[in-house]
Design a protein around this motif. Structure first.
Motif, PDB file in Angstrom:
ATOM      1  N   LEU A   1       0.836  -1.204   0.000  1.00 14.68           N
ATOM      2  CA  LEU A   1       0.000   0.000   0.000  1.00 14.68           C
ATOM      3  C   LEU A   1       0.870   1.253   0.000  1.00 14.68           C
ATOM      4  N   THR A   2       0.659   2.095  -1.003  1.00 18.45           N
ATOM      5  CA  THR A   2       1.374   3.366  -1.096  1.00 18.45           C
ATOM      6  C   THR A   2       0.357   4.473  -1.322  1.00 18.45           C
ATOM      7  N   VAL A   3       0.450   5.515  -0.506  1.00 14.92           N
ATOM      8  CA  VAL A   3      -0.449   6.660  -0.678  1.00 14.92           C
ATOM      9  C   VAL A   3       0.391   7.913  -0.859  1.00 14.92           C
TER      10      VAL A   3
ATOM     11  N   THR B   1      -4.283   7.870   7.540  1.00 15.58           N
ATOM     12  CA  THR B   1      -4.305   7.602   6.102  1.00 15.58           C
ATOM     13  C   THR B   1      -4.513   6.109   5.834  1.00 15.58           C
TER      14      THR B   1
ATOM     15  N   SER C   1      -7.841   4.582   3.982  1.00  9.81           N
ATOM     16  CA  SER C   1      -7.768   3.696   2.818  1.00  9.81           C
ATOM     17  C   SER C   1      -8.529   2.399   3.085  1.00  9.81           C
TER      18      SER C   1
ATOM     19  N   ASN D   1     -10.426   6.938   1.400  1.00 10.67           N
ATOM     20  CA  ASN D   1      -9.386   7.349   0.456  1.00 10.67           C
ATOM     21  C   ASN D   1      -9.248   6.237  -0.574  1.00 10.67           C
TER      22      ASN D   1
ATOM     23  N   TYR E   1      -4.959   5.110  -3.896  1.00  9.30           N
ATOM     24  CA  TYR E   1      -3.780   4.437  -3.368  1.00  9.30           C
ATOM     25  C   TYR E   1      -3.288   3.404  -4.377  1.00  9.30           C
TER      26      TYR E   1
END
Ligand SMILES: Nc1ncnc2c1ncn2[C@@H]1O[C@H](COP(=O)(O)OP(=O)(O)O)[C@@H](O)[C@H]1O
Ligand SMILES: [Mg+2]
Lengths: 240, 272
Positions: free
Chosen positions: A10-12, A45, A49, A54, A57
């Motif tokens: 997971l990258t935001v 965050t 997600s 959100n 991502y």
């Protein structure tokens, strides 16, 4: 063991900051997971997600083996207590009104009374939410999160700005929910001691996942705890 | 006051449609007030001014063009507000001024018409026809049914959008629904109090009712009662003394608000 949550890479990326960087994490049924990290570490965050608030991502988030981008069914099994519930102070709703909002089936009215009693706020049921203390309000929001008998409870730094007595009561409630009712709890905090006392799993987050495993492993390893504290202090100083 | 006025059929129509509109405005208005959207009613009312002018110019019954223009512009402004992140109060100002501007330009183009515009501006409750009354009843019934059916979703998304979303409430659709219902309510109410005073019925009874410190349903009922009282007494008093009903209704609502504030500062209501 049944996987409740599975997060992969997971990258935001927000416009100004990368809030999460390649985070992977598995939560099993019955876990009491404490996510620790300083302010700005990306805890909220991560939750946003996971909750579908959100959607921008990279990576995947699965609940009960199903990608949350494909199905929102998992939300039915989930109770969420936000970091700071925002509402107008004069908003004309009573404690009962607030808990009822969480109720998906109107036929379950008597569940409301039951849950209010369990959380020691039954005598407040006709009071306006805005009149209550921080600790009482928080228990109301937990009641709202619990009224549908969720399998998972997600709490975002739930004790910020709350008096010690309420915190103790709150922790004993969480412990009971996890041990007696077998609710999987995912809980973020920046209080290492509290996580040490309550959680059976720990995830140290600071944009990346610094450690994830059993809480005994973490807290019995002084070197790890020291590294974590130093890393979060540095980050903290960056922010001020 | 002579009871004879209660036997006039125009008075029956005025009271029936007045009471219905009072209930409708207070319920829809409660959601707007709680969303810090109090002046939205006013903005829609002003955009309906443009719609009315358009109808008069085109020779279409002005109420229909008012419905079309008001609802469309309310939905469009909501879309724009979300897309470009414009604040609620600024988007209200845009809607409000553009409605008036369109109206003024159309009136100018047509060489000016005065009488019809005047009654739309200040209301003409004593001139309400049977058809108007039926329309008011039907629309109010429909909106109240929708509100009862979606009660939890409407309240929840007004209370806290984020939490409502997590609980599976389709918050965006609900927001548009509220805007749509507000559009219908405002145009329907124009006949009663006119464009200029419309937001009074949306806001004043609700601000008053919220002070009583009760839960949601009770607050809604208190607000409805004050609203109905203001409208009924306002219509009767204004007829007897031959003054404008719109102004009288609003003044009575303000009197109830002042009275409530008096009771509250005397410490007779719970503080919150
Ligand atoms: N909606 C957002 N838009 C842009 N940046 C954000 C947003 N939310 C959080 N951030 C930034 O992302 C980082 C992580 O924030 P957050 O997830 O709130 O951390 P925590 O909950 O651990 O304090 C912070 O630098 C914060 O400023
Ligand atoms: Mg946070």
């Amino acid at each position: 063991m049944l996987k409740v949550v599975e997060i992969n890479n997971l990258t935001v990326q927000y416009p100004d900051v990368k809030a999460l960087d390649d985070v992977s994490l598995v939560v099993n049924q019955g876990d009491f997971l404490g996510i620790i990290g300083p302010n700005g570490a990306g805890k909220s965050t991560l939750f946003a997600s996971m909750l579908g608030l959100n959607t921008k991502y990279k990576g995947t988030i699965k609940f009960f083996d199903e990608d949350i981008k494909k199905s929102k069914n998992y939300l039915k099994e989930l109770g969420y207590v936000p970091q700071k519930p925002i509402f107008e102070k004069n908003f004309p709703v009573t404690v009962t009104d607030v808990v009822r909002m969480g109720l998906r089936k109107e036929s379950d009215e008597n569940k409301i009374d039951e849950i209010l009693q369990q959380l020691w706020i039954h005598e407040l049921r006709d009071r306006r939410i805005g009149e209550l203390s921080g600790g009482q309000q928080q228990r109301v929001f937990i009641a709202k999160a619990l009224v549908n008998n969720p399998k998972i409870l997600i709490l975002d730094e739930p004790v910020t700005g709350i008096d010690q007595q309420s915190i103790d009561l709150f922790y004993s409630i969480l412990r009971e929910l996890n041990s007696k009712q077998k609710i999987t709890i995912i809980w973020s905090s920046h209080d290492l001691d509290a996580v040490n006392k309550l959680a059976n799993h720990v995830a140290c987050l600071n944009r990346t996942l610094f450690f994830h495993g059993e809480s005994e492993t973490f807290f019995s390893d002084d070197e790890l705890v020291k590294q974590y504290s130093e890393a979060s202090m540095q980050e903290h100083m960056h922010h001020h | 006051m002579s009871l004879e006025i209660l036997t006039f059929s125009f008075m029956h129509r005025a009271l029936i449609s007045g009471v219905t509109i009072a209930i409708l405005c207070s319920v829809v208005g409660l959601f707007l007030v709680l969303r810090r959207y109090s002046l939205f009613g006013d903005a829609i009312a002003h955009s309906s001014f443009g719609g009315i002018a358009l109808g008069l110019l085109a020779g279409i019954y002005p109420l229909w063009t008012a419905y079309a223009v008001s609802i469309a512009s309310a939905l469009v402004i909501t879309k724009i507000k979300d897309k470009y992140n414009i604040s609620g109060d600024a988007s209200i100002a845009v809607l409000l001024s553009s409605g008036i501007a369109v109206g003024l330009v159309i009136i100018g183009l047509s060489g000016g018409f005065t009488i019809d515009i005047f009654s739309f501006l200040f209301g003409s409750i004593l001139l309400v026809s049977v058809d108007d009354t039926v329309l008011v009843l039907a629309l109010t019934g429909a909106i109240l049914i929708v509100i009862l059916l979606l009660y939890r979703q409407l309240l929840y998304s007004t209370f806290n959008e984020e939490q409502a979303k997590v609980s599976g409430v389709p918050v965006e659709k609900i927001n548009y629904l509220i805007v749509f219902m507000a559009g219908i309510t405002v145009v329907t109410s124009i006949q009663l109090v006119g464009v200029l005073l419309i937001s009074a019925l949306f806001v004043i009874p609700n601000v008053t009712a919220i002070m009583y410190g009760k839960g949601f349903k009770q607050t809604a009922i208190i607000s409805m009662s004050f609203s109905v009282f203001s409208v009924v007494v306002g219509i009767l008093v204004s007829y007897v003394f031959d003054i404008t009903p719109a102004g009288t209704i609003v003044l009575i609502a303000i009197g109830l608000l002042a009275g409530t504030m008096g009771i509250k500062s005397a410490g007779l209501l719970s503080k919150n």
